[in-house]
Motif scaffolding. Structure first.
Motif, short mmCIF file in Angstrom:
data_model
loop_
_atom_site.label_atom_id
_atom_site.label_comp_id
_atom_site.label_asym_id
_atom_site.label_seq_id
_atom_site.Cartn_x
_atom_site.Cartn_y
_atom_site.Cartn_z
N GLN A 85 58.30 25.38 37.16
CA GLN A 85 58.60 25.96 35.84
C GLN A 85 59.16 24.92 34.87
N LEU A 96 63.09 39.54 31.94
CA LEU A 96 62.52 38.91 33.14
C LEU A 96 61.06 39.28 33.39
N PHE A 208 60.49 37.69 45.50
CA PHE A 208 61.47 38.78 45.42
C PHE A 208 60.79 40.03 45.96
N GLU A 238 68.79 40.95 39.72
CA GLU A 238 68.92 40.05 38.57
C GLU A 238 68.96 40.84 37.27
N ASP A 325 68.57 27.68 37.83
CA ASP A 325 67.40 28.56 37.75
C ASP A 325 66.38 28.09 36.71
N1 GUN Z 1 62.35 36.91 39.96
C1 GUN Z 1 61.16 36.73 40.57
N2 GUN Z 1 60.61 35.55 40.24
C2 GUN Z 1 61.49 34.96 39.41
C3 GUN Z 1 61.49 33.71 38.73
O1 GUN Z 1 60.57 32.89 38.82
N3 GUN Z 1 62.57 33.46 37.95
C4 GUN Z 1 63.59 34.33 37.83
N4 GUN Z 1 64.64 34.00 37.06
N5 GUN Z 1 63.62 35.51 38.44
C5 GUN Z 1 62.58 35.82 39.23
#
Ligand code: GUN
Ligand code: ZN
Length: 438
Positions: A85, A96, A208, A238, A325
């Motif tokens: 990224q 997100l 995830f 998140e 991140d």
């Molecule tokens: N949740 C699943 N994939 C990602 C990602 O690439 N970045 C972030 N911040 N959250 C995620």
């Protein structure tokens, strides 16, 4: 009498800071040597202490690198970021899930091309080193080529890095989708190829819960049990929309974290990114299992995900560290990450002293990874990954740090005002891997 040539000792004179305990729970957590000397032998720390005490122990004629006026400390450890990224950092999206769809997945698609993957891995590692980060826990993409590219670049620089292939077998574009069996088979081959090879460490990496089937999560848990000294990394709790999605996908789970727990993915060396919307039972379970939380403040501000609760995490004694991140995070710099972590704590009504933030970015992270004694401080025998911070690297920092009355004030100014410019030099296993041109 042996004719062996004595091993070369490298000596560095500066103010020295490192930790042997968490300042949140111990009054005597750090060692500070205003006029200090760091001795390195064969890429490992031989000693760290006062110059006056250690200088007479040096073999006559040993050159001493003179960094007086600067601060030497262990290299930063960034426990959660995504090397693919790099080129999409600072890409705008309303949260997100839209950000994943519109930027992340198309960007990650390119990493099936090993040439591209290699070029980005090289830039990424150089950028980390410019920012003083010597260890990171890194997400690659779903492509095996991206993992090979990353570890090849890391091996070239002799860095201690953990990384892994993303596992993702549903709810993603076809071009990024693996299968439960195929993803696990690739991961096992990559473990055998890279884990504990040189300084490389493998992290089993389900992206995830929403993008893995139950079959894939189960197999990831089984793989983690079969290879107990590998790492695990994933995202949890998140963003509110993500949490609602997980609830609908796993209606039987008590919580989002419980999904991972039910598949055997909570153990020591498991690093959970974000951990914003955890409840008290989740925090207690994190502590009990030995899993650790990677706190990602720049990302959480940028994507509007929420504020990490340091007080609750500390009350439960969860292992904590800080993470950029990238590319959800907006900086490669752990100093800038501390700056934002401080503000997160303030917005939650709590307070993060600078000394705690520097602990979290070094020994706290090493402990979270079960790597104390290997990295994170200057204990004798630890790998000599260290940085030289310059409190005068910008006119403003020079003015402010010229007026500091305590170590806490000095560290606070570095955290709030510092960035890559404050990193004068970076050393990995005793070798200089970055020097800022003056
Ligand atoms: N949740 C699943 N994939 C990602 C990602 O690439 N970045 C972030 N911040 N959250 C995620
Ligand atoms: Zn992430």
């Amino acid at each position: 009498m042996s004719n062996a040539i004595p091993a070369q000792v490298q000596a560095y004179r500066a103010s020295l800071l490192h930790f042997h305990a968490d300042p949140a729970f111990s009054e005597q957590a750090h060692a500070w040597h205003e006029d200090g000397l760091l001795l390195v032998e064969d890429g490992k720390v031989r000693a760290a202490g006062d110059f006056a005490a250690l200088a007479p122990t040096l073999p006559p004629g040993t050159p001493v690198a003179d960094y007086r006026g600067k601060l030497i400390m262990p290299g930063f450890i960034d426990t959660h970021l995504h090397f693919p990224q790099t080129d999409m950092i600072a890409s705008p999206a309303p949260g997100l899930l839209p950000w994943l769809e519109s930027y992340t997945f198309p960007t990650e698609r390119q990493f099936g091309d090993p040439v591209h993957a290699r070029e980005v891995a090289e830039f990424f590692l150089d950028e980390l080193l410019r920012c003083g980060t010597t260890t990171a826990m890194v997400y690659c993409t779903v492509h095996r080529e991206s993992v090979d590219a990353f570890f090849e670049a890391s091996s070239k620089r002799n860095l201690r890095m953990a990384a892994g292939k993303i596992l993702m077998d549903r709810h993603c574009p076809d071009f990024l989708c693996d299968t439960a069996e195929g993803g696990i088979r690739d991961s096992e081959e990559l473990i055998n190829k890279w884990h504990n090879k040189g300084r490389n460490l493998y992290a089993i990496t389900p992206r995830f819960a929403p993008t893995s089937t139950e079959a894939q999560l189960r197999m990831a848990g089984e793989l983690a049990t079969a290879y107990p000294d590998t790492f695990i990394q994933t995202h949890v709790s998140e963003n509110p929309d993500e949490c609602a999605w997980v609830k609908s996908l796993f209606p039987g789970a008590r919580s989002y974290l419980d999904v991972y727990d039910s598949f055997g993915l909570m153990r020591e060396r498991a690093m959970y990114g974000h951990c914003i919307w955890l409840d008290d039972r989740d925090f207690a379970r994190m502590a009990e299992s030995g899993a650790a939380a990677a706190v990602c403040p720049t990302s959480n501000f940028f994507l509007g995900s929420g504020l990490f609760d340091f007080e609750k995490a500390d009350a439960a004694r969860v292992a904590l560290s800080l993470a950029t991140d990238v590319g959800g995070g907006t900086s490669f710099s752990m100093l800038q990450t501390m700056n934002e972590a401080y503000k997160v704590a303030r917005l939650k009504g709590s307070y993060l002293p600078a000394v705690r933030m520097f602990y979290l970015a070094t020994l706290g992270a090493a402990r979270s990874m079960q790597l104390e004694g290997t990295i994170g401080n200057f204990a004798p025998g630890a790998e000599a990954d260290f940085i030289v911070l310059d409190p005068q690297s910008t006119p403003l920092l020079a003015r402010r740090t010229g007026r500091c009355d305590s170590l806490e004030e000095l560290l606070f100014a570095l955290a709030l005002l510092g960035d890559d410019r404050a990193v004068k030099a970076t050393y990995a296993a005793g070798n200089k891997v970055h020097e800022r041109p003056s």
